[in-house]
Design a protein around this motif. Structure first.
Motif, mmCIF file in Angstrom:
data_model
loop_
_atom_site.group_PDB
_atom_site.id
_atom_site.type_symbol
_atom_site.label_atom_id
_atom_site.label_comp_id
_atom_site.label_asym_id
_atom_site.label_seq_id
_atom_site.Cartn_x
_atom_site.Cartn_y
_atom_site.Cartn_z
ATOM 1 N N ASN A 118 22.977 41.146 3.839
ATOM 2 C CA ASN A 118 23.821 39.555 5.093
ATOM 3 C C ASN A 118 22.526 39.747 6.051
ATOM 4 N N ASN A 119 21.474 39.850 6.342
ATOM 5 C CA ASN A 119 19.429 39.575 7.285
ATOM 6 C C ASN A 119 19.295 38.396 6.232
ATOM 7 N N LEU A 120 19.820 38.121 5.011
ATOM 8 C CA LEU A 120 19.143 36.842 4.084
ATOM 9 C C LEU A 120 19.719 36.450 4.161
ATOM 10 N N LEU A 121 21.461 35.835 4.330
ATOM 11 C CA LEU A 121 22.201 34.812 4.643
ATOM 12 C C LEU A 121 22.692 34.271 5.744
ATOM 13 N N GLN A 122 21.938 35.407 6.822
ATOM 14 C CA GLN A 122 21.936 34.958 7.992
ATOM 15 C C GLN A 122 20.224 33.675 8.164
ATOM 16 N N SER A 123 19.421 34.702 7.214
ATOM 17 C CA SER A 123 18.409 33.762 7.783
ATOM 18 C C SER A 123 18.357 32.290 7.192
ATOM 19 N N ARG A 124 18.890 31.747 6.298
ATOM 20 C CA ARG A 124 19.522 30.381 5.506
ATOM 21 C C ARG A 124 20.063 29.640 6.450
ATOM 22 N N SER A 125 21.488 30.845 6.832
ATOM 23 C CA SER A 125 22.112 29.808 7.806
ATOM 24 C C SER A 125 21.384 29.078 8.772
ATOM 25 N N LEU A 126 20.156 30.460 9.607
ATOM 26 C CA LEU A 126 19.451 29.547 10.982
ATOM 27 C C LEU A 126 18.332 27.977 10.046
ATOM 28 N N LEU A 127 18.216 28.936 8.947
ATOM 29 C CA LEU A 127 17.012 27.965 8.185
ATOM 30 C C LEU A 127 17.892 26.924 8.347
ATOM 31 N N LYS A 128 18.701 26.077 7.757
ATOM 32 C CA LYS A 128 19.421 24.890 7.079
ATOM 33 C C LYS A 128 19.349 24.462 8.924
ATOM 34 N N GLU A 129 19.929 25.418 9.666
ATOM 35 C CA GLU A 129 20.136 24.490 11.320
ATOM 36 C C GLU A 129 18.232 24.125 11.673
#
Length: 215
Positions: free
Chosen positions: A77-88
């Protein structure tokens, strides 16, 4: 299969039947098409050298056996959330002309810089399409769409349009040009279409945008 249908995340054991987890991770992290995918390696090996080997191959997380299911769930979950923040972050950097911190330079930003540079080079070309962009990158349109979707949330045609509109906003804010001239600078020669997509993007027309104070 992973090339045709890239997953959101890869979880692998070090010891696997056909390809070990370390080699799989190296393959993913050295692929321009796949290197955005987070990789979690699970291993029964508990030496520090084993952990170091996993991290050296580019793994985003290394979990030692035995482990609690909740630990894996939290890390994923942390990795996926981090990827979402990077996308933004990638979207803000490209479309708002923000600067990258040196520490943020990575394969993803390098890919986006390359893509964006090509779009800017072809900015005035009305015949420039997703197909031509994909050929420049030695990818299929499908592969390009998957890569851009994963890193920015946009397919290639939308990404190209967003870069063009971002360029249009910069011109409107800094140069004394007519709306038609601005559209032409962006390779869009249908003024009605330009005004329509610009308003959809910003909520106001190009003329209204040009009149905004403190641009």
């Amino acid at each position: 299969m992973i090339n045709n249908r890239p997953p959101d995340i890869v979880i692998t054991d070090v010891i696997m039947p056909r390809m070990g987890g370390i080699d799989l991770c190296k393959k993913i992290k050295t692929s321009p098409l796949l290197n955005h995918i987070p990789v979690v390696i699970i291993s029964a090996k508990n030496r520090d050298e084993d952990l170091l080997e996993g991290l050296k191959c580019g793994a985003d997380s290394f979990i030692k056996k035995p482990f609690l299911p909740d630990e894996l769930r939290v890390r994923v979950n942390n990795l996926l959330q981090s990827r979402s923040l990077l996308k933004e972050k990638y979207r803000r950097t490209v479309f708002r002309d923000e600067n990258w911190e040196k520490s943020e330079e990575n394969n993803h930003t390098e890919f986006l810089r390359h893509v964006t540079d090509i779009i800017y080079r072809e900015m005035k070309n009305p015949e420039f399409t997703s197909g031509k962009l994909a050929r420049e990158l030695a990818l299929s349109v499908s592969q390009l769409n998957k890569k851009l979707n994963a890193t920015t949330g946009y397919p290639s045609s939308t990404y190209i349009l967003h870069v063009k509109l971002s360029h249009a906003k910069k011109i409107l804010a800094t140069r004394d040009k007519t709306i038609g001239e601005v559209a032409s600078e962006c390779g869009i020669y249908d003024l009605n279409y330009f005004s329509r997509v610009f308003k959809k993007e910003t909520g106001i027309t190009p003329t209204q945008y040009k009149r905004l104070p403190n641009l």
